[in-house]
Enzyme design. Structure first.
Site, PDB file in Angstrom:
ATOM      1  CE  LYS A 132     -38.917 -29.026 -53.661  1.00 10.84           C
ATOM      2  NZ  LYS A 132     -39.006 -30.175 -54.141  1.00 10.84           N
ATOM      3  CG  ASP A 136     -41.222 -30.904 -57.334  1.00 13.06           C
ATOM      4  OD1 ASP A 136     -40.168 -31.288 -58.215  1.00 13.06           O
ATOM      5  OD2 ASP A 136     -41.084 -30.571 -56.213  1.00 13.06           O
TER       6      ASP A 136
END
Ligand code: NAP
Length: 405
Positions: free
Chosen positions: A56, A93
């Protein structure tokens, strides 16, 4: 249009199925090691990507531009390739956890919330909680707020687990003890496999709000799909997709007196739902190399219960099974956690007079009625639902399938 999930080791992932519900595009799994990462990002054949552990952060240098959210959080979990080849990094997210928090019904405004872990997910959770007015504190094994000085935070109202502690296959462990937090209202766990980690089972036992990370997973996927497709998707689809995936992950567990029809009904439920049927007693016999009356005769009941616990811990951690248990599994409270971590528990009830008495070890020296009196409160304690199996087993199986729809 080809989209997919980029990560190092992906194993079994629910993302292809989730995206299958969200949009009409192909979705692949892209397992890449660090050396392959930048070549794949710059030259790979894809229109959009989801990015997972451990990339990420490492995908950021390959992105042409980041959204404000991704820049702020320093993490990218979605990449969209524009027609000119530019790679735009997003963080969905954030929306995923925002949705999960809202869905839990917890109001964190003005309250203390503890976030366990200091990785990428914890940073996202901290940002959402602060935006909602919480006094959010990060608990890290090596930080100023850690697991040794939790008493400083005994007024916490919410705990969010953003560590991998308790995740399959290392189930049955919890990052902390909930007894230290008398003001606790709810626990959120970003883990969704098992459906109920030890931490969530402990929260459930205390009557607190307890929610796993499947809502976050599905909600973040919905926002990713919007970026891939370039159009809005109604929020109501999140609940629909969550329902489908949840149903597929959950085990159906049958408990009840010996001879009440657990195997017959279990096999029928498995047939009707296209799932695998597992008979715990048959697995115990396989493990012991002898039949159950012989285990009782040679080794005693306690040895049998140890074997039973081993078998239930193996099958209870799996997903999507129909499990028939032995009649006495409820005599050990630990079996509740093992069976409920991924399972909905159905107590199959049948008139004691109608139960068969042949070849069953305990019925040889204890009357069935006496056994039933002892076990009735235990079955009640384990059960999510009670199903009458007084008529045809097909009726009991149909009732179970209906409740699981
Ligand atoms: P990460 O970057 O690896 O961070 C995990 C953090 O957990 C670490 O920084 C560490 O913090 C702590 N930790 C690791 N091992 C631990 C142990 N044995 N005991 C106590 N703490 C430990 O992972 P992440 O990307 O933030 O993800 C964290 C969890 O959230 C994972 O389980 C992941 O699957 C889940 N997740 C779920 C979703 C969803 O959509 N549901 C989305 C993202 C992540 P300290 O060293 O500071 O203690």
């Amino acid at each position: 249009m080809l989209c997919g999930l980029l990560g190092k080791t992906l194993g079994h992932s629910y993302s292809p199925q989730i995206h299958g519900y969200l949009g009409n595009y192909s979705y692949a799994l892209f397992e890449k090691n660090e050396e392959e990462l930048s070549d794949f990002l710059l030259n790979g054949d894809f229109s959009g990507l989801n990015v997972t552990i451990p990339y990420k952060k490492s995908v950021i240098p390959c992105c042409t531009a980041l959204t404000e959210q991704a820049l702020r959080l320093g993490a990218v979990n979605t990449i969209v390739k524009r027609e000119d080849g530019a790679l735009i990094g997003h963080n969905t997210d954030y929306y995923g956890f925002q949705f999960m928090l809202k869905r839990s019904g917890l109001n964190v405004n003005g309250k203390k919330a503890l976030v366990l872990g200091s990785g990428g997910a914890a940073a996202t959770v901290m940002a959402v909680l602060r935006e909602q007015g919480a006094n959010a504190v990060m608990i890290s094994r090596t930080g100023p707020n850690n697991y040794q000085n939790l008493s400083l935070h005994c007024n916490a109202a919410v705990i969010v687990n953003a560590t991998p502690v308790g995740m399959y296959p290392n189930v049955g462990i919890s990052p902390l003890e909930l007894d230290h937090f008398p003001a606790l209202e709810g626990v959120l766990d970003l883990i969704y496999n098992p459906a109920r980690t030890k931490l969530l089972l402990d929260a459930e036992e205390r009557g607190l709000i307890a929610m796993n990370g499947l809502w976050m997973l599905v909600a973040q996927a919905k926002e990713s799909a919007e970026w891939f497709l370039g159009n809005k998707i109604d929020d109501s689809l999140i609940a629909t997709v969550h329902h489908h995936i949840n149903k597929q992950m959950e085990n159906t567990v049958l408990i009840g007196m010996p001879g009440c029809g657990k195997s017959t009904v279990g096999r029928l439920v498995a047939e009707m739902t296209g799932r695998q049927f597992v008979d715990a007693d048959a697995l115990i016999e396989e493990k012991a190399g002898k039949v159950i009356p012989e285990i009782f005769r040679d080794d005693g009941e306690e040895a049998f219960r140890v074997l039973e616990m081993q078998v239930l811990s193996e099958i209870g951690a799996k997903s999507g099974l129909v499990i028939a248990t032995g009649g006495g599994c409820v005599t050990k409270q630990i079996n509740y956690h093992l069976l409920h971590q991924n399972g909905t528990i159905f107590w199959l009830k049948r008139d004691v007079e109608k139960l068969p008495r042949d070849g069953r070890p305990l019925s040889m020296n204890t009357s069935l009625m006496e056994m039933y009196r002892k076990r009735e409160p235990l079955y009640l304690n384990f059960a999510d639902y009670i199903i009458n199996n007084e008529s045809a087993p097909e009726d009991a199986a149909a009732q179970i399938c209906k409740l699981e729809e």
